[in-house]
Scaffold this active site. Structure first.
Site, short mmCIF file in Angstrom:
data_model
loop_
_atom_site.label_atom_id
_atom_site.label_comp_id
_atom_site.label_asym_id
_atom_site.label_seq_id
_atom_site.Cartn_x
_atom_site.Cartn_y
_atom_site.Cartn_z
N ASP A 140 9.62 -47.17 -11.13
CA ASP A 140 8.33 -47.84 -10.96
C ASP A 140 7.59 -47.97 -12.28
OD1 ASP A 140 6.15 -49.06 -9.62
OD2 ASP A 140 5.11 -47.16 -9.56
N ASP A 345 4.00 -55.72 -11.70
CA ASP A 345 4.26 -54.44 -11.07
C ASP A 345 5.57 -54.49 -10.30
OD1 ASP A 345 3.83 -51.85 -10.06
OD2 ASP A 345 2.78 -52.62 -8.30
#
Length: 471
Positions: A140, A345
Site C-alpha cells: 500500500d 492511491d
C-alpha cells in the site's frame, strides 16, 4: 491539524494540451473478460517470484484475492468490493474534515506532524523474506509502517503462512521505547510509540476507520527483497490484529515517512520504486520494482513524468496536479484550475471526482456510449448498462491529464466495472465524491496495466502503458 484540499479540474484546451477532437474508442472483449472471472479456478497464496537486475529488485505482484481462498460467488465478491471501497473513502474524507479546515493555498498552511495512515482496503500482494521466512504481504502506497503477525499472538486473523516467530530468529532485535525510532511512530502511524507494560519495548497501535487494527511491538530484522538483503529493517510485530487483510501475513508500507520501506531502502534503491498492477484474473501477475533499471520495465509507451504536489498537511501521501480529463478525445469542461492535487492511491479501488466534474464526465461518456440498454446502479456506481449477449464492445477512450503534458491513458479494463459476471450489470468505473471540496483520488482500478514510477528523490511520478506480467 489536517487541511482538506479541494480538487478543481480545468477545462482542457485541445490546442494547448494536444487532446484530439475525434471520438477515440477502445475494444473490450466481454466474453474473454467474463470467462476469466467465472472459470478461473481457486486462487492461492503461494509465494510470489522474484528476480534481480543491476540496480533493481523485481518482485512478482498479484491481486490479494489469491490469498482469499476459492471464490464461489463472483457476483457477491464484486459487489462487496464496491461496498468496502465506499467505506474506505468515506472514512478517509471524514478523517480529513474532522482534523482541519479547508484551504485553497497550501503555501500558507501550518505544517504540523500529521499521520498518513488511513482505512485499508488493500488489493495487491508480494512475497518477501523476514528473518529467512517467506511472508506474503499486502502492498500500500498510503501506509508507512510495515508489519506482520507474530507469535505469541493474543488475537490474530487467519493467514495462509505460519506466523512469524521472533524468538526463533537470531537476527531479530526489539526496539527500545526511548529511541528515536520509537518516537517516529507518531509521524508514520498517527499514534506515539509507548513503553510496553512489562518491558521497555516500543509498542505500536494502528487503528483503521472500519474497526480494523494492529497492535504489537516494534523490532528490527533482516528483510530480504528477492535476493537483496536489508539489514536492521524496522517493522511492527503484530500481536493483536483484526481486519480486512485476507490471508496475507501483514502489510508492506510504501508511503513517505522515515519508517516506510522506501525511506529505509533509499541507500539501496535511491528512493525510486514502480509497479504494474495486474487485474484480478486468475494467472495474472504484475511487478513491484525497487530501484531504477529501464530493462525491468516492459512498457509499450514512453514514460512521461509529472511533478508531485507538496502537501505539508498530508506529507506521507502522493499527490499530483490533475489538469484535465478527456473522453473519446473530447475535453471535459470544469470551472476551476487544479492547484492543490489529487491523491494517487493503490489502496482505493474506484477513482473519485468532485460532483460537478463527475457529472460532466458521466454526461460525455453516456453521450458517446449510447445505444446500450441501461441497468440499475449499484452502490457507488450510478451509470450502468446491460451488456448481456455482446461478444465485444467499443468504449470511449479515457485519459487523465497532468502537469508537464503527462497523461494516463486508462486501460480498456479500467473503464467499466463488472457488477455481475454475466455482464447484465456493468458500470462506468468512476464515482462521485459527496462534496466539491473533498480530495479527489486516482484508484487502483484505473491504474491497471500501467507502469507507475515513483521517484521520491526528484519528487516526480511517471506513467507508461504496460501489459502487466512477471518475467
Amino acid at each position: 491539524m489536517f487541511v482538506l484540499l479541494p480538487l478543481f479540474l480545468a477545462f482542457l484546451d485541445s490546442s494547448s494540451n494536444g487532446v484530439q477532437c475525434s471520438r477515440v474508442k477502445k475494444v473490450l472483449r466481454l466474453k474473454e473478460f467474463q470467462w476469466k472471472l467465472q472459470h478461473g479456478g481457486s486462487p492461492s497464496c503461494l509465494p510470489q517470484k522474484s528476480r534481480k537486475l543491476k540496480g533493481a529488485t523485481i518482485l512478482e505482484m498479484k491481486h490479494k484475492d489469491y490469498c482469499s481462498g476459492k471464490i464461489v460467488n463472483w457476483n457477491k465478491k464484486l459487489q462487496t468490493q464496491l461496498i468496502l471501497d465506499d467505506v474506505h473513502v468515506r472514512s478517509l474524507q471524514t478523517q480529513f474534515k474532522n482534523s482541519g479546515s479547508s484551504s485553497l493555498d497550501v503555501s500558507e498552511a501550518q505544517i504540523p506532524l500529521t499521520s498518513g495512515i488511513k482505512l485499508q482496503i488493500l488489493n495487491y500482494i508480494v512475497t518477501v523474506e523476514l528473518g529467512g521466512k517467506k511472508m506474503t504481504v499486502i502492498v500500500d502506497t498510503g501506509s508507512d509502517l510495515t508489519w506482520v503477525q507474530c507469535q505469541p499472538c493474543k488475537l490474530c486473523y487467519n493467514q495462509k503462512e505460519p506466523l512469524f516467530n521472533p524468538s526463533s530468529s537470531s537476527s531479530y532485535q526489539p526496539v527500545n521505547c526511548s529511541t528515536k525510532t520509537c518516537q517516529s511512530l507518531q509521524f508514520a502511524t498517527g499514534n506515539s510509540g509507548v513503553c510496553g507494560k512489562t518491558s521497555k519495548t516500543c509498542d505500536y497501535h494502528v487503528s483503521y476507520g472500519d474497526g480494523s487494527y494492529t497492535h504489537g511491538d516494534i523490532g528490527t530484522e533482516l528483510l530480504t527483497l528477492g535476493s537483496t538483503p536489508v539489514k536492521d529493517f524496522v517493522f511492527g510485530c503484530g500481536r493483536n490484529n483484526k481486519g480486512l487483510f485476507g490471508g496475507a501475513s501483514g502489510l508492506l508500507g510504501l508511503g513517505r515517512s522515515d519508517l516506510s520501506l522506501i525511506s529505509q531502502t533509499s541507500s539501496l534503491f535511491g528512493g525510486v520504486f514502480s509497479y504494474c498492477l495486474p487485474s484480478t484474473e486468475p494467472g495474472s501477475s504484475g511487478s513491484l520494482v525497487m530501484g531504477v533499471n529501464s530493462s525491468a520495465y516492459k512498457n509499450s509507451t514512453p514514460i512521461s513524468y509529472t511533478k508531485m504536489v507538496p502537501n505539508p498537511q498530508l506529507p506521507t501521501f502522493y499527490f499530483l496536479n490533475l489538469t484535465g480529463i478527456s473522453i473519446g478525445g473530447v475535453a471535459i469542461e470544469a470551472p476551476n484550475l487544479a492547484k492543490n492535487g489529487v491523491l494517487i492511491d493503490s489502496g482505493t479501488v474506484i477513482s473519485r471526482l468532485p460532483p460537478s466534474v463527475y457529472d460532466s464526465v458521466k454526461a460525455e461518456f453516456s453521450k458517446q456510449f449510447s445505444g446500450f440498454p441501461s441497468a440499475p446502479g449499484f452502490s457507488i456506481l450510478d451509470t450502468c448498462f446491460n451488456l448481456t449477449g455482446y461478444d465485444e464492445i467499443n468504449i470511449p477512450q479515457m485519459k487523465l491529464h497532468f502537469d508537464g503534458n503527462t497523461e494516463l491513458d486508462i486501460d480498456v479494463t479500467g473503464i467499466l466495472y463488472l457488477v455481475k459476471a454475466d455482464a447484465s450489470q456493468i458500470c462506468l468505473a468512476l464515482a462521485s465524491l459527496s462534496f466539491e471540496d473533498e480530495i479527489g483520488i486516482i484508484g487502483n482500478y484505473q491504474q491497471k496495466n500501467q507502469r507507475v514510477v515513483y521517484d521520491t528523490k526528484n519528487s516526480e511520478l511517471g506513467f507508461a502503458g504496460e501489459s502487466c506480467r512477471f518475467f
